[in-house]
Design a protein around this motif. Sequence first.
Motif, mmCIF file in Angstrom:
data_model
loop_
_atom_site.group_PDB
_atom_site.id
_atom_site.type_symbol
_atom_site.label_atom_id
_atom_site.label_comp_id
_atom_site.label_asym_id
_atom_site.label_seq_id
_atom_site.Cartn_x
_atom_site.Cartn_y
_atom_site.Cartn_z
ATOM 1 N N GLU A 88 0.883 -1.224 -0.092
ATOM 2 C CA GLU A 88 -0.014 0.025 -0.041
ATOM 3 C C GLU A 88 0.776 1.251 -0.005
ATOM 4 O OE1 GLU A 88 -4.206 -1.047 2.348
ATOM 5 O OE2 GLU A 88 -2.347 -0.535 3.584
ATOM 6 N N LEU A 89 0.243 2.316 -0.924
ATOM 7 C CA LEU A 89 1.004 3.482 -0.780
ATOM 8 C C LEU A 89 -0.022 4.717 -0.331
ATOM 9 C CD1 LEU A 89 2.748 2.962 -4.350
ATOM 10 C CD2 LEU A 89 3.608 2.659 -1.954
ATOM 11 N N TYR A 90 0.497 5.516 0.352
ATOM 12 C CA TYR A 90 -0.320 6.772 0.951
ATOM 13 C C TYR A 90 -0.470 7.876 -0.166
ATOM 14 C CZ TYR A 90 -2.104 10.103 3.949
ATOM 15 O OH TYR A 90 -3.156 10.945 4.802
ATOM 16 N N LEU A 91 -1.705 8.102 -0.723
ATOM 17 C CA LEU A 91 -1.686 9.306 -1.279
ATOM 18 C C LEU A 91 -2.256 10.379 -0.666
ATOM 19 C CD1 LEU A 91 -1.672 10.414 -4.344
ATOM 20 C CD2 LEU A 91 -4.034 9.446 -4.619
ATOM 21 N N LEU A 92 -1.526 11.456 -0.057
ATOM 22 C CA LEU A 92 -1.655 12.618 0.738
ATOM 23 C C LEU A 92 -2.915 13.458 0.548
ATOM 24 C CD1 LEU A 92 -0.956 14.128 3.380
ATOM 25 C CD2 LEU A 92 0.630 15.412 2.060
ATOM 26 N N ARG A 93 -2.727 13.645 -0.685
ATOM 27 C CA ARG A 93 -4.003 14.845 -1.149
ATOM 28 C C ARG A 93 -5.499 14.308 -0.982
ATOM 29 N NH1 ARG A 93 -1.937 19.779 -3.357
ATOM 30 N NH2 ARG A 93 -3.977 19.982 -4.112
ATOM 31 N N SER A 94 -5.642 13.167 -1.084
ATOM 32 C CA SER A 94 -6.915 12.650 -1.063
ATOM 33 C C SER A 94 -6.925 11.633 0.126
ATOM 34 C CB SER A 94 -7.322 11.925 -2.303
ATOM 35 O OG SER A 94 -6.488 11.087 -2.862
ATOM 36 N N ASN A 95 -6.111 11.494 0.912
ATOM 37 C CA ASN A 95 -6.015 10.496 2.092
ATOM 38 C C ASN A 95 -6.490 9.098 1.605
ATOM 39 O OD1 ASN A 95 -5.779 10.001 4.988
ATOM 40 N ND2 ASN A 95 -7.892 10.110 5.314
ATOM 41 N N TYR A 96 -6.019 8.644 0.733
ATOM 42 C CA TYR A 96 -6.210 7.291 0.432
ATOM 43 C C TYR A 96 -4.713 6.441 0.880
ATOM 44 C CZ TYR A 96 -10.518 7.616 -2.077
ATOM 45 O OH TYR A 96 -11.946 8.165 -2.401
ATOM 46 N N ARG A 97 -5.093 5.100 1.019
ATOM 47 C CA ARG A 97 -4.131 3.999 1.016
ATOM 48 C C ARG A 97 -4.379 3.147 -0.138
ATOM 49 N NH1 ARG A 97 -6.118 -0.450 3.913
ATOM 50 N NH2 ARG A 97 -7.913 0.019 5.186
ATOM 51 N N VAL A 98 -3.433 3.395 -1.132
ATOM 52 C CA VAL A 98 -3.498 2.793 -2.421
ATOM 53 C C VAL A 98 -2.991 1.425 -2.522
ATOM 54 C CG1 VAL A 98 -3.515 3.034 -4.950
ATOM 55 C CG2 VAL A 98 -3.810 5.078 -3.237
ATOM 56 N N THR A 99 -3.406 0.290 -2.976
ATOM 57 C CA THR A 99 -2.997 -0.803 -3.330
ATOM 58 C C THR A 99 -2.617 -1.199 -4.789
ATOM 59 O OG1 THR A 99 -4.248 -1.854 -1.387
ATOM 60 C CG2 THR A 99 -3.382 -3.394 -3.119
ATOM 61 N N PRO A 100 -1.706 -0.971 -5.383
ATOM 62 C CA PRO A 100 -1.328 -1.155 -6.592
ATOM 63 C C PRO A 100 -1.437 -3.154 -7.040
ATOM 64 C CG PRO A 100 0.417 -0.218 -5.848
ATOM 65 C CD PRO A 100 -0.354 -0.853 -4.612
ATOM 66 N N VAL A 101 -2.469 -3.165 -8.145
ATOM 67 C CA VAL A 101 -2.664 -4.277 -8.392
ATOM 68 C C VAL A 101 -1.960 -4.681 -9.955
ATOM 69 C CG1 VAL A 101 -4.303 -6.045 -9.132
ATOM 70 C CG2 VAL A 101 -4.819 -4.459 -7.137
ATOM 71 N N VAL A 102 -0.943 -5.636 -9.923
ATOM 72 C CA VAL A 102 -0.480 -5.643 -11.372
ATOM 73 C C VAL A 102 -1.050 -6.966 -11.879
ATOM 74 C CG1 VAL A 102 1.695 -6.165 -12.440
ATOM 75 C CG2 VAL A 102 1.809 -5.062 -10.126
ATOM 76 N N ALA A 103 -1.188 -6.651 -13.161
ATOM 77 C CA ALA A 103 -2.034 -7.632 -14.074
ATOM 78 C C ALA A 103 -1.475 -7.731 -15.511
ATOM 79 C CB ALA A 103 -3.566 -7.598 -13.953
ATOM 80 N N TRP A 104 -1.711 -9.038 -15.998
ATOM 81 C CA TRP A 104 -1.461 -9.154 -17.406
ATOM 82 C C TRP A 104 -2.600 -9.228 -18.325
ATOM 83 C CZ3 TRP A 104 2.146 -8.571 -21.010
ATOM 84 C CH2 TRP A 104 2.097 -9.351 -22.103
ATOM 85 N N TRP A 105 -2.601 -8.381 -19.380
ATOM 86 C CA TRP A 105 -3.690 -8.493 -20.288
ATOM 87 C C TRP A 105 -3.774 -9.812 -21.289
ATOM 88 C CZ3 TRP A 105 -5.327 -3.151 -22.615
ATOM 89 C CH2 TRP A 105 -6.902 -2.906 -22.615
ATOM 90 N N ARG A 106 -4.126 -10.947 -20.718
ATOM 91 C CA ARG A 106 -4.044 -12.001 -21.627
ATOM 92 C C ARG A 106 -5.023 -11.973 -22.848
ATOM 93 N NH1 ARG A 106 -7.875 -15.368 -20.615
ATOM 94 N NH2 ARG A 106 -7.962 -14.785 -18.260
#
Length: 197
Positions: A88-106
């Motif tokens: 998780e990464l913190y996005l200060l301006r909107s107070n979100y804790r963001v989970t990046p989801v990595v995917a492959w476009w099969r």
Amino acid sequence: MTVPSYMRPPDGARPAAVLILFGEGPQGPDVLLTQRAATLSKHAGQPAFPGGRIDPTDDGPVAAALREAYEETGLEPSGCDVLTTLPELYLLRSNYRVTPVVAWWREPSEVSPGHPGEVAAVARVPLAELTDPDNRLSVRHPSGYAGPAFRVRGMLVWGFTAGLMTQILRLGGWERPWDPDRTEDLPPDVVALSARG
């Protein structure tokens, strides 16, 4: 992925997720980006990975990232293979804790802007363009903050998305040497939009 201390989410931050979707496009490997509508109150006009807040009805960050990507671009989630989630990464301006989801476009599907009030453009950006040293620079906000940026497909990618993209390119071993001292001020129209929140 190492998370710097200033990007570690505090207690009480709202949960969100973004989809980092790689695919094999007409010009080689690429990643899906959107450009947020200029009419939004938060992060207006900014290029971003598809995504948004995690709703109570979502089964976690993966489901939220795929749902948001479908709503924003029309992509078919069943054609995406989720590979992993990043810290998780913190996005200060909107107070979100963001989970990046990595995917492959099969199985890539047609994509286009979803709700016009939210998404202005959708682009499959080749990794070759993102790693091209001529397309990389640093941008400086009037506050004095400076960070990485990319000029691709008519978009200036900066802020949270550019920082995350920089880490992804480094982690993937795709980053090419570029001049981090090449610094420009953020354009006035971009500053004005970012001032909304």
